[in-house]
Motif scaffolding. Structure first.
Motif, PDB file in Angstrom:
ATOM      1  N   ILE A  85       0.635  -1.278   0.166  1.00 24.56           N
ATOM      2  CA  ILE A  85       0.137   0.230  -0.335  1.00 24.56           C
ATOM      3  C   ILE A  85       0.362   1.196  -0.122  1.00 24.56           C
ATOM      4  CG2 ILE A  85      -1.279   1.234   1.383  1.00 24.56           C
ATOM      5  CD1 ILE A  85      -3.205  -1.121   2.136  1.00 24.56           C
ATOM      6  N   GLN A  86       1.925   0.931   0.542  1.00 24.86           N
ATOM      7  CA  GLN A  86       3.082   2.109   0.407  1.00 24.86           C
ATOM      8  C   GLN A  86       3.295   2.313  -0.820  1.00 24.86           C
ATOM      9  OE1 GLN A  86       4.414   4.324   3.083  1.00 24.86           O
ATOM     10  NE2 GLN A  86       4.945   5.083   2.401  1.00 24.86           N
ATOM     11  N   GLN A  87       3.447   1.712  -1.497  1.00 21.46           N
ATOM     12  CA  GLN A  87       4.119   1.482  -2.230  1.00 21.46           C
ATOM     13  C   GLN A  87       3.158   2.231  -3.630  1.00 21.46           C
ATOM     14  OE1 GLN A  87       6.793  -1.074  -4.813  1.00 21.46           O
ATOM     15  NE2 GLN A  87       4.786  -1.389  -6.344  1.00 21.46           N
ATOM     16  N   LEU A  88       1.844   2.050  -3.625  1.00 21.27           N
ATOM     17  CA  LEU A  88       0.608   2.380  -4.012  1.00 21.27           C
ATOM     18  C   LEU A  88       0.355   4.316  -3.657  1.00 21.27           C
ATOM     19  CD1 LEU A  88      -2.529   0.837  -4.448  1.00 21.27           C
ATOM     20  CD2 LEU A  88      -2.721   2.634  -4.096  1.00 21.27           C
ATOM     21  N   LEU A  89       0.799   4.070  -2.851  1.00 24.50           N
ATOM     22  CA  LEU A  89       0.198   5.342  -2.548  1.00 24.50           C
ATOM     23  C   LEU A  89       1.488   6.296  -2.766  1.00 24.50           C
ATOM     24  CD1 LEU A  89      -1.188   5.530   1.081  1.00 24.50           C
ATOM     25  CD2 LEU A  89      -2.613   6.044  -0.391  1.00 24.50           C
ATOM     26  N   ASP A  90       3.034   6.377  -2.806  1.00 20.13           N
ATOM     27  CA  ASP A  90       3.903   6.779  -3.121  1.00 20.13           C
ATOM     28  C   ASP A  90       4.039   7.159  -4.762  1.00 20.13           C
ATOM     29  OD1 ASP A  90       4.920   6.627  -1.287  1.00 20.13           O
ATOM     30  OD2 ASP A  90       6.704   5.160  -1.193  1.00 20.13           O
ATOM     31  N   GLU A  91       3.476   5.894  -5.660  1.00 22.30           N
ATOM     32  CA  GLU A  91       3.388   5.973  -6.871  1.00 22.30           C
ATOM     33  C   GLU A  91       1.440   7.286  -7.205  1.00 22.30           C
ATOM     34  OE1 GLU A  91       2.209   1.791  -7.779  1.00 22.30           O
ATOM     35  OE2 GLU A  91       3.994   1.695  -7.776  1.00 22.30           O
ATOM     36  N   ASP A  92       0.723   6.921  -6.273  1.00 19.89           N
ATOM     37  CA  ASP A  92       0.087   8.293  -6.570  1.00 19.89           C
ATOM     38  C   ASP A  92       0.124   9.485  -5.929  1.00 19.89           C
ATOM     39  OD1 ASP A  92      -3.014   9.088  -6.824  1.00 19.89           O
ATOM     40  OD2 ASP A  92      -3.584   8.278  -4.891  1.00 19.89           O
ATOM     41  N   GLN A  93       1.415   9.765  -5.480  1.00 17.14           N
ATOM     42  CA  GLN A  93       1.588  11.206  -4.482  1.00 17.14           C
ATOM     43  C   GLN A  93       2.407  11.941  -6.208  1.00 17.14           C
ATOM     44  OE1 GLN A  93       0.590  12.891  -2.692  1.00 17.14           O
ATOM     45  NE2 GLN A  93       2.161  15.026  -3.972  1.00 17.14           N
ATOM     46  N   SER A  94       3.338  10.578  -6.513  1.00 15.53           N
ATOM     47  CA  SER A  94       4.173  11.466  -7.576  1.00 15.53           C
ATOM     48  C   SER A  94       3.418  11.475  -8.794  1.00 15.53           C
ATOM     49  CB  SER A  94       5.210   9.762  -8.057  1.00 15.53           C
ATOM     50  OG  SER A  94       5.866   9.560  -7.355  1.00 15.53           O
ATOM     51  N   ARG A  95       2.423  11.092  -9.332  1.00 12.91           N
ATOM     52  CA  ARG A  95       1.381  11.598  -9.786  1.00 12.91           C
ATOM     53  C   ARG A  95       0.672  12.583  -9.701  1.00 12.91           C
ATOM     54  NH1 ARG A  95      -2.211   8.552 -14.378  1.00 12.91           N
ATOM     55  NH2 ARG A  95      -3.975  10.360 -14.317  1.00 12.91           N
ATOM     56  N   VAL A  96       0.538  13.200  -8.789  1.00 10.66           N
ATOM     57  CA  VAL A  96      -0.226  13.454  -8.143  1.00 10.66           C
ATOM     58  C   VAL A  96       0.853  15.076  -8.413  1.00 10.66           C
ATOM     59  CG1 VAL A  96      -1.233  15.684  -6.275  1.00 10.66           C
ATOM     60  CG2 VAL A  96      -1.930  12.881  -6.711  1.00 10.66           C
ATOM     61  N   ASN A  97       2.566  14.766  -8.449  1.00 10.00           N
ATOM     62  CA  ASN A  97       3.120  16.379  -8.270  1.00 10.00           C
ATOM     63  C   ASN A  97       3.540  16.555  -9.500  1.00 10.00           C
ATOM     64  OD1 ASN A  97       3.999  16.214  -5.231  1.00 10.00           O
ATOM     65  ND2 ASN A  97       5.111  14.438  -5.872  1.00 10.00           N
ATOM     66  N   LYS A  98       3.560  15.474 -10.635  1.00  4.90           N
ATOM     67  CA  LYS A  98       3.538  15.873 -12.031  1.00  4.90           C
ATOM     68  C   LYS A  98       2.547  16.862 -12.704  1.00  4.90           C
ATOM     69  CE  LYS A  98       7.547  14.345 -12.564  1.00  4.90           C
ATOM     70  NZ  LYS A  98       8.529  15.349 -12.701  1.00  4.90           N
ATOM     71  N   ILE A  99       1.147  16.050 -12.347  1.00  2.00           N
ATOM     72  CA  ILE A  99      -0.151  17.179 -12.840  1.00  2.00           C
ATOM     73  C   ILE A  99       0.038  17.687 -12.297  1.00  2.00           C
ATOM     74  CG2 ILE A  99      -2.699  17.375 -12.090  1.00  2.00           C
ATOM     75  CD1 ILE A  99      -2.641  14.200 -12.457  1.00  2.00           C
ATOM     76  N   GLN A 100       0.633  18.382 -10.701  1.00  2.00           N
ATOM     77  CA  GLN A 100       0.781  19.680 -10.498  1.00  2.00           C
ATOM     78  C   GLN A 100       1.693  20.624 -10.542  1.00  2.00           C
ATOM     79  OE1 GLN A 100       0.644  18.807  -5.506  1.00  2.00           O
ATOM     80  NE2 GLN A 100      -1.788  18.914  -5.974  1.00  2.00           N
ATOM     81  N   SER A 101       2.948  20.273 -10.752  1.00  2.00           N
ATOM     82  CA  SER A 101       4.011  20.840 -11.583  1.00  2.00           C
ATOM     83  C   SER A 101       3.648  20.832 -13.358  1.00  2.00           C
ATOM     84  CB  SER A 101       5.389  19.923 -12.134  1.00  2.00           C
ATOM     85  OG  SER A 101       5.900  20.177 -12.357  1.00  2.00           O
ATOM     86  N   THR A 102       2.702  20.504 -13.917  1.00  2.00           N
ATOM     87  CA  THR A 102       2.522  20.866 -15.199  1.00  2.00           C
ATOM     88  C   THR A 102       1.714  22.339 -14.832  1.00  2.00           C
ATOM     89  OG1 THR A 102       2.270  18.730 -15.643  1.00  2.00           O
ATOM     90  CG2 THR A 102       1.097  19.870 -17.423  1.00  2.00           C
ATOM     91  N   LEU A 103       0.637  22.092 -14.396  1.00  2.00           N
ATOM     92  CA  LEU A 103      -0.238  23.325 -13.655  1.00  2.00           C
ATOM     93  C   LEU A 103      -0.050  24.853 -13.515  1.00  2.00           C
ATOM     94  CD1 LEU A 103      -3.615  20.873 -13.233  1.00  2.00           C
ATOM     95  CD2 LEU A 103      -2.885  22.050 -15.366  1.00  2.00           C
TER      96      LEU A 103
END
Length: 473
Positions: A85-103
């Protein structure tokens, strides 16, 4: 109350999206959930409602099937539930970081892909989604399992001869030389330029007069290969001359899927390329358990009276994303006193590939405070990665949780299913499935965990998104 044994559960059964909460309503503002249902046993039956099928409808499955056990050679087999679950949440945060970086329009580092056939510039870098569908490619047709993602525009699959690298997938890898309808897009084509770059955020390359694409995601997964045209089949609908990527160098966390189906708003997305047939309308119902089945449907149909619509917004800094206007939150039947400016500062997108909903810090603090007040009789547990509001349910057979609702313009309330409220790592670590953004100006994200069991309708042509009672379980 008797304690609950979880010894019969496999690690994959405990993944964040692999449980479905059985519940009953005690009154309008709360749910009673069974602790046993946090740790379901694998069942061969899907346990879904009978789904209405049509030529433009395909089934949705979670990419982590809880009935599929990892092999003894898999590194996943040795990981604890909490690590998974830690891995899944870490991957989720990576996605969020890139979305927010793009915007946020921040300068991004150049994209570097080892063993890539061409240099690839910084891509949109969104993480991969969690749900998969079957799409036919080629003539004769090969049915392939694809991740579908509203936060991505570009569709690609792994292709033979896998000149550099292909990860392990469930279906045979597509061989374009066996298809009568496959053609490469040339380097001189108008598509091999700004249009392809806008869909991948990477400058196209050229190899032996064939256009070459490259795309990388937030978890460092990537695909590089030939840009081509092919006949694809969705349900019973056939689309010739569909533009996509035929990957020759692919690595990352795509599960057993063959690639990705991009459902963003770009001109090369699946939604845009099939607009003549479907009118830029699609909808889905995400199952509440990874052992259940949902639906992805394209095209308009009469909407039930219970469907509520909110305007789909557009922003020049994120033209491919689906923005909507989140204006409030309710907990236990009471709307929280959160100023509308809190949500308006960064805005909000809806995304099928982000798991955990991200809220502005002030909004999350209000939600957390109200939730903790309603859950005051339960002992707190240790935080879990990005999730800081957790409980120890050891010794309980059922717990009572408050209902949570999200308000969207012009004032519609969309309830969160009980299976979208909590994430369980163990009986002693069950957490509120919402997280705070790091900055008030970061974009909020309405994640798939809170969308389960809803019919979510994207009417792109009429710039609106609808929510209604789900047709899946």
């Amino acid at each position: 109350m008797a304690s609950v044994s979880t010894s019969s559960c496999s690690p994959f059964l405990l993944l964040v999206l692999c449980f479905s909460l059985s519940f009953q309503s005690t009154h309008q503002s709360h749910h009673v959930i069974s602790i046993d249902s946090l740790f379901p046993k694998c069942s061969s039956s899907k346990g879904t409602k009978k789904l209405i099928q049509s030529p433009s409808t395909v089934e949705i499955h979670h990419k982590h099937d809880p009935c599929s056990q990892p092999t003894s050679s898999s590194s996943e087999a040795t990981k604890s539930t909490q690590q998974l679950i830690q891995q899944l949440l870490d991957e989720d945060q990576s996605r969020v970081n890139k979305i927010q970086s793009t915007l946020s329009k921040k300068k991004q580092d150049p994209l570097v892909i080892k063993k890539a056939t061409v240099p690839v510039q910084s891509g949109r870098s969104l993480g991969t989604g969690n749900y998969v569908v079957r799409v036919g490619f080629g003539t004769p047709k090969s049915d392939l399992l694809l991740v579908f993602d509203t936060g991505s525009d570009f569709t690609w699959i792994q292709c033979q001869p896998c000149a550099k690298s292909c990860y392990d997938q469930q279906d045979p890898i597509f061989n374009p030389s066996n298809s009568k309808s496959y053609t490469n897009v040339t380097c001189t084509s108008q598509l091999c330029g700004p249009k392809l770059r806008s869909a991948t955020s990477a400058t196209p390359g050229c190899a032996s007069s064939t256009c070459v694409y490259g795309i990388q995601y937030g978890d460092q997964s990537f695909s590089v290969g030939f840009f081509g045209s092919e006949t694809i089949t969705l349900g019973q609908d056939v689309f010739p001359n569909f533009f996509f990527g035929c990957g020759q160098n692919n690595q990352g966390l795509f599960g057993k899927s063959a690639g990705l189906l991009g459902l963003g708003r770009n001109s090369l997305s699946f939604v845009s390329q099939t607009a003549a047939k479907y009118g830029s309308v699609f909808s889905y119902c995400l199952p509440g358990s990874s052992s259940s089945t949902g639906t992805l449907k394209f095209g308009s149909s009469p909407y039930p009276p219970a469907v509520k619509f909110t305007p789909m917004l557009s922003r020049p800094d994120g033209p491919s994303f689906y923005f909507l206007d989140l204006i409030g939150i309710s907990v236990g039947g009471y709307k929280l006193g959160i100023s509308g400016s809190v949500f308006a500062t960064g805005g909000t997108i809806i995304d099928s590939g982000t798991v955990i909903t991200r809220l502005p810090p002030a909004a999350y603090e209000a939600l957390r405070g109200a939730f903790k007040k309603a859950m005051a009789k339960y002992p707190l547990g240790k935080p879990l990665s990005i999730l800081d509001t957790c409980y120890d349910f050891t010794g309980y057979s059922t717990v009572t949780i408050p209902k949570i609702g999200l308000f969207f313009s012009p004032g519609i309330e969309v309830g969160v299913d009980p299976s979208g409220v909590l994430v369980a790592a163990s009986i002693s670590q069950v957490c509120l499935a919402f997280a705070a953004n790091g900055n008030p100006s970061d974009v909020g994200i309405y994640g798939n965990k809170q969308q389960v069991k809803l019919d979510v309708i994207y009417d792109v042509g009429n710039s609106k998104i609808g929510f209604g009672p789900g047709s899946c379980s």
